[in-house]
Design a protein around this motif. Structure first.
Motif, PDB file in Angstrom:
ATOM      1  N   LEU A  53     -20.440 -97.138  41.099  1.00 55.65           N
ATOM      2  CA  LEU A  53     -19.070 -97.129  41.630  1.00 55.65           C
ATOM      3  C   LEU A  53     -18.924 -98.030  42.846  1.00 55.65           C
ATOM      4  CD1 LEU A  53     -18.206 -93.344  41.259  1.00 55.65           C
ATOM      5  CD2 LEU A  53     -17.449 -95.241  39.837  1.00 55.65           C
ATOM      6  N   LEU A  77     -18.756-102.678  31.454  1.00 54.68           N
ATOM      7  CA  LEU A  77     -18.067-101.401  31.214  1.00 54.68           C
ATOM      8  C   LEU A  77     -18.871-100.509  30.263  1.00 54.68           C
ATOM      9  CD1 LEU A  77     -15.438 -99.903  31.901  1.00 54.68           C
ATOM     10  CD2 LEU A  77     -14.436-100.917  29.862  1.00 54.68           C
ATOM     11  N   ARG A  80     -21.562 -98.869  32.259  1.00 52.16           N
ATOM     12  CA  ARG A  80     -20.987 -97.912  33.219  1.00 52.16           C
ATOM     13  C   ARG A  80     -20.566 -96.630  32.503  1.00 52.16           C
ATOM     14  NH1 ARG A  80     -16.164 -97.680  35.844  1.00 52.16           N
ATOM     15  NH2 ARG A  80     -15.284 -99.605  35.050  1.00 52.16           N
ATOM     16  N   ARG A  81     -20.141 -96.786  31.261  1.00 53.75           N
ATOM     17  CA  ARG A  81     -19.658 -95.619  30.521  1.00 53.75           C
ATOM     18  C   ARG A  81     -20.789 -94.745  29.981  1.00 53.75           C
ATOM     19  NH1 ARG A  81     -14.203 -97.908  27.472  1.00 53.75           N
ATOM     20  NH2 ARG A  81     -12.867 -97.627  29.290  1.00 53.75           N
ATOM     21  N   PHE A  87     -18.021 -84.985  40.728  1.00 54.55           N
ATOM     22  CA  PHE A  87     -17.973 -84.936  42.195  1.00 54.55           C
ATOM     23  C   PHE A  87     -18.016 -83.497  42.716  1.00 54.55           C
ATOM     24  CE2 PHE A  87     -16.936 -89.319  43.508  1.00 54.55           C
ATOM     25  CZ  PHE A  87     -16.809 -89.888  42.261  1.00 54.55           C
ATOM     26  N   LEU A 107      -9.259 -92.637  27.972  1.00 55.27           N
ATOM     27  CA  LEU A 107      -9.521 -93.902  28.682  1.00 55.27           C
ATOM     28  C   LEU A 107     -10.339 -94.852  27.814  1.00 55.27           C
ATOM     29  CD1 LEU A 107     -10.523 -92.624  32.250  1.00 55.27           C
ATOM     30  CD2 LEU A 107      -8.418 -93.802  31.633  1.00 55.27           C
ATOM     31  N   ARG A 108     -11.174 -94.256  26.950  1.00 57.17           N
ATOM     32  CA  ARG A 108     -12.018 -95.060  26.055  1.00 57.17           C
ATOM     33  C   ARG A 108     -11.290 -95.428  24.767  1.00 57.17           C
ATOM     34  NH1 ARG A 108     -15.429 -92.490  29.348  1.00 57.17           N
ATOM     35  NH2 ARG A 108     -17.632 -93.010  29.399  1.00 57.17           N
ATOM     36  N   LEU A 153     -17.819 -86.645  27.144  1.00 55.11           N
ATOM     37  CA  LEU A 153     -18.079 -88.079  26.981  1.00 55.11           C
ATOM     38  C   LEU A 153     -19.482 -88.348  26.444  1.00 55.11           C
ATOM     39  CD1 LEU A 153     -16.525 -89.189  30.391  1.00 55.11           C
ATOM     40  CD2 LEU A 153     -15.449 -89.299  28.157  1.00 55.11           C
TER      41      LEU A 153
ATOM     42  N   LEU B 118     -11.805 -93.185  42.468  1.00 52.90           N
ATOM     43  CA  LEU B 118     -13.254 -93.194  42.266  1.00 52.90           C
ATOM     44  C   LEU B 118     -13.645 -92.257  41.118  1.00 52.90           C
ATOM     45  CD1 LEU B 118     -15.192 -94.853  43.970  1.00 52.90           C
ATOM     46  CD2 LEU B 118     -15.759 -92.798  45.255  1.00 52.90           C
ATOM     47  N   GLN B 119     -12.984 -91.092  41.079  1.00 59.18           N
ATOM     48  CA  GLN B 119     -13.324 -90.111  40.043  1.00 59.18           C
ATOM     49  C   GLN B 119     -12.900 -90.604  38.662  1.00 59.18           C
ATOM     50  OE1 GLN B 119     -12.708 -85.993  40.849  1.00 59.18           O
ATOM     51  NE2 GLN B 119     -13.358 -86.168  42.964  1.00 59.18           N
ATOM     52  N   VAL B 120     -11.779 -91.282  38.613  1.00 58.21           N
ATOM     53  CA  VAL B 120     -11.319 -91.831  37.332  1.00 58.21           C
ATOM     54  C   VAL B 120     -12.258 -92.968  36.897  1.00 58.21           C
ATOM     55  CG1 VAL B 120      -9.416 -93.052  36.208  1.00 58.21           C
ATOM     56  CG2 VAL B 120      -8.933 -91.119  37.662  1.00 58.21           C
ATOM     57  N   MET B 121     -12.699 -93.757  37.868  1.00 54.50           N
ATOM     58  CA  MET B 121     -13.669 -94.822  37.557  1.00 54.50           C
ATOM     59  C   MET B 121     -14.966 -94.200  37.036  1.00 54.50           C
ATOM     60  SD  MET B 121     -12.543 -97.995  38.359  1.00 54.50           S
ATOM     61  CE  MET B 121     -13.822 -99.079  38.935  1.00 54.50           C
ATOM     62  N   ALA B 122     -15.350 -93.064  37.621  1.00 55.03           N
ATOM     63  CA  ALA B 122     -16.593 -92.390  37.211  1.00 55.03           C
ATOM     64  C   ALA B 122     -16.497 -91.857  35.781  1.00 55.03           C
ATOM     65  CB  ALA B 122     -16.911 -91.249  38.172  1.00 55.03           C
ATOM     66  N   LEU B 123     -15.271 -91.708  35.289  1.00 53.86           N
ATOM     67  CA  LEU B 123     -15.088 -91.272  33.899  1.00 53.86           C
ATOM     68  C   LEU B 123     -15.033 -92.469  32.945  1.00 53.86           C
ATOM     69  CD1 LEU B 123     -12.474 -88.436  34.447  1.00 53.86           C
ATOM     70  CD2 LEU B 123     -14.820 -88.154  33.680  1.00 53.86           C
ATOM     71  N   GLY B 124     -15.238 -93.648  33.486  1.00 50.88           N
ATOM     72  CA  GLY B 124     -15.308 -94.837  32.631  1.00 50.88           C
ATOM     73  C   GLY B 124     -14.030 -95.647  32.574  1.00 50.88           C
ATOM     74  N   ALA B 125     -13.142 -95.447  33.556  1.00 50.44           N
ATOM     75  CA  ALA B 125     -11.893 -96.214  33.541  1.00 50.44           C
ATOM     76  C   ALA B 125     -12.136 -97.650  33.973  1.00 50.44           C
ATOM     77  CB  ALA B 125     -10.889 -95.574  34.488  1.00 50.44           C
ATOM     78  N   THR B 126     -11.343 -98.551  33.445  1.00 50.35           N
ATOM     79  CA  THR B 126     -11.348 -99.921  33.953  1.00 50.35           C
ATOM     80  C   THR B 126     -10.554 -99.908  35.268  1.00 50.35           C
ATOM     81  OG1 THR B 126      -9.290-100.418  32.807  1.00 50.35           O
ATOM     82  CG2 THR B 126     -11.323-100.858  31.605  1.00 50.35           C
ATOM     83  N   ARG B 127     -10.607-101.013  36.005  1.00 47.32           N
ATOM     84  CA  ARG B 127      -9.846-101.073  37.262  1.00 47.32           C
ATOM     85  C   ARG B 127      -8.351-100.857  37.015  1.00 47.32           C
ATOM     86  NH1 ARG B 127     -12.485-103.161  41.772  1.00 47.32           N
ATOM     87  NH2 ARG B 127     -14.564-103.901  41.299  1.00 47.32           N
ATOM     88  N   GLN B 129      -6.958 -99.216  34.521  1.00 47.65           N
ATOM     89  CA  GLN B 129      -6.713 -97.811  34.167  1.00 47.65           C
ATOM     90  C   GLN B 129      -6.737 -96.927  35.407  1.00 47.65           C
ATOM     91  OE1 GLN B 129      -9.844 -97.417  31.211  1.00 47.65           O
ATOM     92  NE2 GLN B 129      -8.354 -97.229  29.558  1.00 47.65           N
TER      93      GLN B 129
END
Lengths: 243, 218
Positions: A53, A77, A80-81, A87, A107-108, A153, B118-127, B129
């Motif tokens: 992150l 990506l 990262r996925r 958290f 999102l995927r 996921l 940050l949390q949404v990014m941690a779930l695999g979102a693109t910037r 998203q």
């Protein structure tokens, strides 16, 4: 065991203060690694770096032959996925529990996900609350929903930041059972940051102590607690003030 | 007068709605960019946006007038409209509404817990998203930004008067018509036009409010 992550000379600095300075650390595929240490030791920073992150200021993290350094603007990506971080204070979207759990899948771009969502809800014991709005949930329910949102996921690596902090014994037990199940049944690699040394002892294959951003000791959990090599580890386990 | 009034109302709505559309199209992304990212010159950009939020319409009118007049070296550019046309009025209103929409959007986005992104990014979102997720949480503030933009342009008179010229049948809108009728001593007509303007503002703001409530429940 295969090495999944390799950390080399990793440093993270916020506003001139070094918050993490790890010379070397390897994380093995399929293990549960507990990272313990006092508040402000750099545990959460380590997790954010492992989740890609934020890039480190110095050093590198090697994951699946890909290097993550200060020059890496963003990890691919797809890589990262493979990693998901839950958290300490999860934020849910103001909608139903079910929609929150499905969020990462949406999102995927995965549309046909209802059976996976139901399965994840069952895993955390939230299937009866699927239609409840997130803003009405208790702390334990929020944490369980956040866990469901992550495990749906099916990540290769699950990073958990104090997943049972401030929870009642029922929720602690439920989450600890789930962590063990995910590791045993799905071979999921889990990095668990916790203040609770008893939890680390119950769950982890290996335990690491972070102190002032530095890695003091990493060892098999039995040896870490029964025969630590560093005096600071011994002091931490015995609940003494260390600095 | 009825036909003229209808024409004036329609032109007022057309000018302000078009200006609001384009200022939102540019202002919302600009607000997100300023609210979520760090880049060189960001502080200066924010100061400029804040200054623009309080810019007198008549000064914007003057600048647009100069830009579109024959004296301006840029007036020959093909995409610039002619003076004393509804398009010139739209351009002036876009410039007026843009800082309002961008500034309020930026504030709304900044008010969202930074951990969410940050949390949404941690779930695999693109910037993109992740930015969209923040925008969804800030939607009430974004609607307030659009309301502020609309309020700033539907009621302004200085800029549209300067670049539109208040030409009957071509560029006369409610605000400029109110000034004209008042100057001619037709207070009743001016008051009636004022009430129409207030009514339009009320209906549009009510619609935006309902939209805000629906989104909140969604």
């Amino acid at each position: 065991m295969k090495i999944l992550y390799h950390i080399d000379q990793l440093r993270q600095i916020y506003q001139g203060r070094t918050v993490l300075d790890v010379t070397e650390l390897s994380i093995r595929q399929g293990e549960i690694l507990a990272v313990v240490g006092p508040s402000g030791a750099g545990k959460s920073t380590l997790l954010r770096l492992l989740a890609f992150l934020e890039p480190p200021i110095e050093g590198k993290i090697v994951f699946k032959d890909h290097e993550f350094t200060s020059l890496t603007s963003e990890m691919p990506l797809a890589l990262r996925r493979r990693v998901t971080l839950v958290f300490q204070r999860p934020l849910l979207i103001n909608t139903s529990v079910r929609a929150n759990v499905a969020y990462g899948l949406r999102l995927r771009g995965e549309r046909d996900h209802s059976s996976r969502v139901e399965q994840a809800l069952r895993e955390v014991g939230m299937e009866k609350m699927a239609n409840v709005r997130s803003r009405t949930l208790s702390g334990g329910e929020i944490q369980r929903t956040a866990l469901a949102r992550a495990i749906v996921l099916q990540p290769e690596v699950l990073l958990l930041d104090e997943p049972t902090a401030n929870l009642d014994p029922y929720n602690v037990r439920l989450i600890e059972d789930l962590i063990q199940r995910l590791n045993l049944q799905h071979g999921m690699t889990i990095v668990l940051v916790t203040h609770n040394i008893f939890q680390a002892r119950r769950l982890a294959h290996r335990t690491a102590l972070l102190l002032d951003g530095k890695l003091v000791e990493v060892a098999e959990t039995g040896r870490f607690f029964e025969n630590p090599t560093d005096s600071r580890t011994r002091a931490f386990i015995q609940g003494e003030w260390i600095c | 007068m009825d036909a003229q009034l209808g024409e004036i109302i329609l032109l007022s709505l057309r000018v302000s709605a078009t200006a609001l559309f384009f200022s939102s199209l540019c202002g919302i992304p600009a607000g997100i960019l300023l609210g979520l990212n760090r880049f060189p010159g960001k502080r200066l950009a924010i100061i400029l946006i804040y200054t623009g939020m309080g810019f007198p319409p008549v000064v914007i009118g003057l600048l647009v007038y100069f830009l579109l007049s024959q004296q301006s070296p840029l007036s020959a550019l093909p995409f610039l409209p002619d003076l004393f046309t509804p398009e010139a009025m739209i351009l002036a209103q876009i410039i007026l509404a843009f800082p309002l929409v961008a500034g309020f959007t930026m504030t709304a986005v900044q008010a969202v817990d930074p951990a969410l992104r940050l949390q949404v990014m941690a779930l695999g979102a693109t910037r993109a998203q992740a930015a969209l997720a923040v925008l969804r949480q800030a939607k009430n503030g974004v609607i307030a930004a659009i309301v502020a933009g609309f309020g700033g342009i539907i009621s302004e008179v200085g800029a549209v008067m300067m670049v539109g010229g208040n030409i009957e049948g071509r560029t006369r809108v409610l605000t400029t018509a109110i000034i004209l009728e008042t100057r001619q001593g037709n207070f009743q007509t001016a008051l009636a036009l004022g009430l129409v303007l207030l009514g339009i503002a009320f209906v549009i703001n009510a619609l935006l409010f309902v939209l805000q409530e629906r989104w909140q429940d969604a």
